[in-house]
Design a protein around this motif. Structure first.
Motif, PDB file in Angstrom:
ATOM      1  N   GLN A 266       0.829  -1.198   0.000  1.00 15.82           N
ATOM      2  CA  GLN A 266       0.000   0.000   0.000  1.00 15.82           C
ATOM      3  C   GLN A 266       0.872   1.259   0.000  1.00 15.82           C
ATOM      4  O   GLN A 266       0.538   2.261  -0.654  1.00 15.82           O
ATOM      5  CB  GLN A 266      -0.917   0.003   1.215  1.00 15.82           C
ATOM      6  CG  GLN A 266      -1.857   1.196   1.296  1.00 15.82           C
ATOM      7  CD  GLN A 266      -2.808   1.275   0.128  1.00 15.82           C
ATOM      8  OE1 GLN A 266      -3.475   0.297  -0.194  1.00 15.82           O
ATOM      9  NE2 GLN A 266      -2.863   2.425  -0.535  1.00 15.82           N
ATOM     10  N   LEU A 267       1.989   1.222   0.697  1.00 19.77           N
ATOM     11  CA  LEU A 267       2.898   2.368   0.716  1.00 19.77           C
ATOM     12  C   LEU A 267       3.437   2.642  -0.687  1.00 19.77           C
ATOM     13  O   LEU A 267       3.596   3.801  -1.086  1.00 19.77           O
ATOM     14  CB  LEU A 267       4.046   2.108   1.692  1.00 19.77           C
ATOM     15  CG  LEU A 267       4.976   3.290   1.976  1.00 19.77           C
ATOM     16  CD1 LEU A 267       4.217   4.448   2.585  1.00 19.77           C
ATOM     17  CD2 LEU A 267       6.110   2.864   2.896  1.00 19.77           C
TER      18      LEU A 267
ATOM     19  N   GLU B 199       1.816   2.008  -3.435  1.00 19.09           N
ATOM     20  CA  GLU B 199       0.700   2.627  -4.152  1.00 19.09           C
ATOM     21  C   GLU B 199       0.596   4.114  -3.816  1.00 19.09           C
ATOM     22  O   GLU B 199       0.373   4.950  -4.695  1.00 19.09           O
ATOM     23  CB  GLU B 199      -0.606   1.915  -3.804  1.00 19.09           C
ATOM     24  CG  GLU B 199      -0.693   0.486  -4.317  1.00 19.09           C
ATOM     25  CD  GLU B 199      -2.054  -0.132  -4.039  1.00 19.09           C
ATOM     26  OE1 GLU B 199      -3.029   0.633  -3.850  1.00 19.09           O
ATOM     27  OE2 GLU B 199      -2.147  -1.367  -4.018  1.00 19.09           O
ATOM     28  N   ASP B 200       0.752   4.441  -2.541  1.00 19.97           N
ATOM     29  CA  ASP B 200       0.672   5.841  -2.127  1.00 19.97           C
ATOM     30  C   ASP B 200       1.798   6.657  -2.759  1.00 19.97           C
ATOM     31  O   ASP B 200       1.577   7.787  -3.211  1.00 19.97           O
ATOM     32  CB  ASP B 200       0.748   5.941  -0.605  1.00 19.97           C
ATOM     33  CG  ASP B 200      -0.455   5.301   0.082  1.00 19.97           C
ATOM     34  OD1 ASP B 200      -1.480   5.096  -0.597  1.00 19.97           O
ATOM     35  OD2 ASP B 200      -0.349   4.999   1.289  1.00 19.97           O
TER      36      ASP B 200
ATOM     37  N   ALA C 233       1.108   7.264  -6.397  1.00 21.50           N
ATOM     38  CA  ALA C 233       0.062   8.271  -6.590  1.00 21.50           C
ATOM     39  C   ALA C 233       0.621   9.676  -6.403  1.00 21.50           C
ATOM     40  O   ALA C 233       0.262  10.606  -7.134  1.00 21.50           O
ATOM     41  CB  ALA C 233      -1.088   8.017  -5.619  1.00 21.50           C
ATOM     42  N   ASP C 234       1.516   9.853  -5.439  1.00 24.05           N
ATOM     43  CA  ASP C 234       2.109  11.169  -5.179  1.00 24.05           C
ATOM     44  C   ASP C 234       3.160  11.537  -6.217  1.00 24.05           C
ATOM     45  O   ASP C 234       3.304  12.703  -6.588  1.00 24.05           O
ATOM     46  CB  ASP C 234       2.743  11.200  -3.784  1.00 24.05           C
ATOM     47  CG  ASP C 234       1.707  11.097  -2.687  1.00 24.05           C
ATOM     48  OD1 ASP C 234       0.532  11.414  -2.957  1.00 24.05           O
ATOM     49  OD2 ASP C 234       2.065  10.693  -1.571  1.00 24.05           O
TER      50      ASP C 234
ATOM     51  N   PRO D 228       4.356   2.663   8.150  1.00 22.83           N
ATOM     52  CA  PRO D 228       3.231   3.002   7.270  1.00 22.83           C
ATOM     53  C   PRO D 228       1.933   2.646   7.966  1.00 22.83           C
ATOM     54  O   PRO D 228       1.890   1.710   8.774  1.00 22.83           O
ATOM     55  CB  PRO D 228       3.465   2.126   6.028  1.00 22.83           C
ATOM     56  CG  PRO D 228       4.258   0.976   6.530  1.00 22.83           C
ATOM     57  CD  PRO D 228       5.126   1.521   7.624  1.00 22.83           C
TER      58      PRO D 228
ATOM     59  N   GLU E 174      -3.721  -1.109   7.262  1.00 24.50           N
ATOM     60  CA  GLU E 174      -5.137  -0.986   6.926  1.00 24.50           C
ATOM     61  C   GLU E 174      -5.975  -1.701   7.967  1.00 24.50           C
ATOM     62  O   GLU E 174      -6.401  -2.839   7.789  1.00 24.50           O
ATOM     63  CB  GLU E 174      -5.407  -1.533   5.529  1.00 24.50           C
ATOM     64  CG  GLU E 174      -6.786  -1.162   4.982  1.00 24.50           C
ATOM     65  CD  GLU E 174      -7.056   0.331   5.049  1.00 24.50           C
ATOM     66  OE1 GLU E 174      -8.096   0.715   5.606  1.00 24.50           O
ATOM     67  OE2 GLU E 174      -6.223   1.121   4.563  1.00 24.50           O
TER      68      GLU E 174
ATOM     69  N   VAL F  17      -6.910   0.136  -3.422  1.00 25.14           N
ATOM     70  CA  VAL F  17      -7.314   0.902  -4.599  1.00 25.14           C
ATOM     71  C   VAL F  17      -8.251   0.083  -5.472  1.00 25.14           C
ATOM     72  O   VAL F  17      -9.256   0.586  -5.985  1.00 25.14           O
ATOM     73  CB  VAL F  17      -6.073   1.344  -5.409  1.00 25.14           C
ATOM     74  CG1 VAL F  17      -6.483   1.940  -6.745  1.00 25.14           C
ATOM     75  CG2 VAL F  17      -5.261   2.351  -4.612  1.00 25.14           C
TER      76      VAL F  17
ATOM     77  N   TYR G  80      -9.120  14.272   0.395  1.00 19.54           N
ATOM     78  CA  TYR G  80      -9.520  12.872   0.512  1.00 19.54           C
ATOM     79  C   TYR G  80     -10.666  12.675   1.483  1.00 19.54           C
ATOM     80  O   TYR G  80     -11.380  11.676   1.428  1.00 19.54           O
ATOM     81  CB  TYR G  80      -8.332  11.997   0.928  1.00 19.54           C
ATOM     82  CG  TYR G  80      -7.970  12.056   2.390  1.00 19.54           C
ATOM     83  CD1 TYR G  80      -8.624  11.267   3.319  1.00 19.54           C
ATOM     84  CD2 TYR G  80      -6.976  12.915   2.850  1.00 19.54           C
ATOM     85  CE1 TYR G  80      -8.313  11.318   4.661  1.00 19.54           C
ATOM     86  CE2 TYR G  80      -6.662  12.983   4.188  1.00 19.54           C
ATOM     87  CZ  TYR G  80      -7.328  12.176   5.095  1.00 19.54           C
ATOM     88  OH  TYR G  80      -7.009  12.246   6.418  1.00 19.54           O
TER      89      TYR G  80
ATOM     90  N   THR H  10     -11.943  10.067  -1.956  1.00 24.50           N
ATOM     91  CA  THR H  10     -10.595   9.718  -2.389  1.00 24.50           C
ATOM     92  C   THR H  10     -10.519   9.732  -3.909  1.00 24.50           C
ATOM     93  O   THR H  10     -11.548   9.690  -4.607  1.00 24.50           O
ATOM     94  CB  THR H  10     -10.195   8.326  -1.883  1.00 24.50           C
ATOM     95  OG1 THR H  10     -11.054   7.347  -2.485  1.00 24.50           O
ATOM     96  CG2 THR H  10     -10.301   8.232  -0.374  1.00 24.50           C
ATOM     97  N   ASP H  11      -9.289   9.772  -4.433  1.00 25.39           N
ATOM     98  CA  ASP H  11      -9.104   9.714  -5.891  1.00 25.39           C
ATOM     99  C   ASP H  11      -9.724   8.452  -6.474  1.00 25.39           C
ATOM    100  O   ASP H  11     -10.338   8.482  -7.550  1.00 25.39           O
ATOM    101  CB  ASP H  11      -7.605   9.754  -6.235  1.00 25.39           C
ATOM    102  CG  ASP H  11      -7.007  11.131  -6.057  1.00 25.39           C
ATOM    103  OD1 ASP H  11      -7.778  12.101  -5.920  1.00 25.39           O
ATOM    104  OD2 ASP H  11      -5.756  11.240  -6.054  1.00 25.39           O
TER     105      ASP H  11
END
Length: 703
Positions: free
Chosen positions: A465-466, A468-469, A472-473, A496, A499, A619, A657, A661-662
């Motif tokens: 997930q990190l 993915e983040d 995205a950034d 991180p 979830e 996501v 967000y 969220t996106d």
């Protein structure tokens, strides 16, 4: 000039540093000469204020970055300070914990002033205390050993020698975990064994550093030449030993800025005292004092409750430097109060309500359940597992010290050296990280049930997930950048977000914040704890509740149970701290749920709406499909949705967000719903957001 070069390197000038600060934050930033005392309430932007003060001082030439020492209490907080200062054009500032700064100086000067082999740092006292107890013909269990270790730490930070320990305990009205004579004997033997084996504990590290500076004038001169400008965060938590070292660093100078909140003094049992903060103006006549009271974190409803609880504080100390927060956010829901028959019913209903929040679009990692003592976590672990709600137990183990995480970082580092994603974009980063993690046991589908296997999978999923983040950034980020991020986080112990709903004690939650917070077990004997006997100890328990309340941004629930177990005597009373603020005259409790009737959630992973494959990535679950499955996307609608969201977020003064969220916006643009029913079926659009934003979103979709 060096400060002009630094500003140009970072694209930042002095006036730019001041831009965007509120009047009180700007007053802090412009008070570039000490002594300065900043009384900063919860959520008022104290880190922003002090980092901008340091940056402004360096960019205007008041001090060189290398001459600044910013001291805080955790490696994570120190890492955050350094990161913010780099962004502001002050990359050379030293931001360290007391222990890290002391160890650095002690290691540097050791060969010159002491010589010989330097001592080995003792990471934990437990083993040596066990030996010391055995030598004294005493036997302590595991819990007792930890309590005795804490007691010796308290004695050392308060500069109390073994022969004075019994008198010090009596003088402070402290409740010792064992016979004071036995603890004093173990304390003596512990110190003897430590010296024999050339070991140095953390308290000795501070004490020895202060002694070296005091006894060797040339060392003190060199350190004071290096560090001329001091900033100390969380000053209400400073203990006598840390204050001794700080005074040694300062000498006869007064270029010091301290930041703290007397309402968040919750560590007196470790030797911390707010007196240094409260008496700062007496010790430094003419000091500049700035109060930060604008709360940007919480809604007016949360802030109002926090003010109500702390406003009833008793005693002289509570009246000095009183801070009443002023909310800056828009209105939110009122805090809720709930009474239950027993702790099982309380835990089950909290799990149910957490599930409801998640279904309404609040991420699980933005929800926390906070309790007074760690033993209370058991009921919530069982309730959340039975309800199928993922959770994370904070404080159980450091994330980057988990075996599976260490193995994963080694694998990722090796793949980065091998150039595994030399020519990939952000999507490639995600795929590469997931591929590397698969070698450590990660899979798209989580394992069945709970236990060690599931915990290992959750750790690896957090790393995925990190990635993915990060993608995205920064879509251009590759595996080397990702590994560098991991290493920096590991050094700062900045894990991180996993979830899952956070389960944590009130003490361990200090410094953190969530969208939704459940404060549970608020009964007499637990909060305040039964051991709080003096007026000062009771008031510290009140401040602990205040800290818990101010962790919540929007949703806040406070609850208590009349009995511990189902069918037990219902003799408990709600905490005295809720009197006058709970707004309740009595309501019926939710029905008790028998633990034996619990069943694990049978619902399987959400399937992809295109290919039917189970979805596990956050996501993908938001989109309702695999990331690589073909789908039609209305680009114009997505752009319109993002523009609309930016306007709403600006009006409500919340991060984008929080609105949507996106991933949720992309899912809306892909499905183009034509009715409220269709919109409600999209992940991330719960009833609350449907009621609040549904009409505007549907207007964009049909327009």
């Amino acid at each position: 000039m060096w400060w002009v070069v630094a500003a140009k390197m970072e694209g930042m000038d002095a006036e730019g540093v001041l831009a965007g600060l509120d009047p009180e934050q700007r007053a802090v930033a412009e008070a570039v000469r000490g002594p300065v005392c900043v009384l900063a309430g919860a959520g008022t932007g104290k880190t922003r204020a002090i980092t901008h003060r340091i940056a402004y001082a360096t960019l205007t030439g008041v001090v060189a970055p290398q001459r600044v020492l910013a001291v805080t209490f955790t490696t994570r907080a120190a890492g955050e300070l350094r990161g913010r200062l780099r962004q502001l054009g002050a990359p050379g500032v030293q931001a360290r914990t007391f222990h890290a700064a002391a160890l650095r100086q002690l290691s540097y000067f050791w060969p010159r002033v002491i010589g010989g082999d330097p001592p080995r740092i003792l990471e934990s006292k437990i083993g040596l205390i066990k030996e010391a107890a055995r030598a004294c013909r005493l036997s302590f269990g595991g819990t007792e050993l930890r309590d005795v270790a804490s007691e010796i730490e308290w004695a050392k930070v308060t500069q109390c020698r073994p022969e004075d320990y019994a008198a010090a305990v009596a003088r402070s009205a402290r409740k010792a975990p064992a016979d004071v004579v036995d603890i004093a004997r173990v304390y003596v033997m512990y110190e003897e064994l430590r010296r024999e084996r050339n070991l140095l504990d953390f308290e000795g590290m501070l004490e020895l550093t202060a002694a070296v500076l005091t006894e060797h004038r040339e060392v003190a001169q060199q350190v004071r030449e290096q560090y001329r400008y001091f900033v100390v965060d969380e000053f209400q938590d400073v203990n006598p030993l840390q204050k001794l070292l700080l005074d040694t660093w300062l000498g006869d100078r007064d270029d010091i800025c301290v930041v703290g909140d007397p309402n968040q003094t919750i560590y007196s049992f470790t030797g911390a005292t707010p007196s240094y903060l409260l008496d700062f103006t007496a010790d430094h006549p003419g000091a500049t004092v700035v109060k930060l009271v604008r709360d940007y974190r919480s809604t007016p409803q949360v802030v109002g409750l926090a003010n109500g609880v702390i406003g009833q504080a008793k005693g002289e100390a509570a009246k000095r430097h009183k801070l009443e927060l002023v909310a800056q956010r828009d209105n939110g829901p009122e805090p809720s109060f709930a009474e239950y028959d027993d702790e099982v019913a309380e835990a089950d209903d909290v799990a149910r309500r957490a599930r409801k929040l998640i279904d309404e679009g609040v991420p699980a990692r933005e929800i926390a359940v906070l309790f007074r003592i760690n033993a209370q976590s058991e009921a919530y672990e069982a309730a959340f597992a039975a309800a199928g709600v993922p959770y994370v137990l904070r404080g159980a183990e450091r994330f980057f010290e988990r075996p599976e995480v260490r193995e994963a970082v080694v694998r990722l580092r090796g793949a980065a050296r091998a150039g595994a994603d030399a020519e990939t974009d952000g999507t490639g980063l995600i795929m590469t990280v997931r591929h590397v993690l698969s070698g450590a046991g990660f899979s798209d589908r989580p394992p069945e049930g709970a236990g060690a296997v599931r915990a290992r999978w959750e750790s690896l999923a957090a790393l995925a997930q990190l990635a993915e983040d990060m993608a995205a950034d920064n879509p251009q980020a590759g595996l080397p950048e990702f590994v560098a991020e991991l290493e920096e986080r590991a050094a700062a112990q900045h894990a991180p977000p996993l979830e899952g709903v956070t389960l944590a004690s009130l003490h361990s939650a200090k410094g953190l914040e969530w969208d939704a917070v459940f404060l549970v077990g608020l009964v007499e004997g637990t909060l305040p704890i039964i051991y709080a006997e003096t007026a000062e100890q009771v008031e510290e328990e009140r401040r602990l509740l205040y800290v818990g309340i101010t962790r919540a941004r929007v949703h806040l629930s406070l609850s208590w149970a009349l009995a511990r177990t189902p069918g037990g005597a219902r003799f408990r009373r709600p905490s005295r701290f809720l009197e006058g603020v709970n707004g309740r005259t009595g309501t019926s409790a939710p029905a008790r749920v028998d633990r034996a009737k619990r069943r694990p959630a049978a619902k399987g992973p959400q399937p992809c709406r295109v290919c039917g494959r189970p979805l596990t990535a956050a996501v993908e679950r938001k989109l309702g499909r695999c990331e690589d499955c073909p789908v039609e996307l209305n680009e114009d609608l997505l752009a319109a949705l993002k523009d609309w969201r930016a306007g709403v977020a600006a009006d409500q003064k919340v991060p984008a967000y929080v609105v949507f969220t996106d991933a949720t916006l992309q899912a809306i643009a892909e499905r183009n719903p034509g009715s409220a029913e269709e919109l409600a079926r999209i992940s991330g659009v719960g009833k609350t957001k449907l009621d609040r934003y549904g009409e505007a979103v549907l207007a964009l979709c049909t327009g």
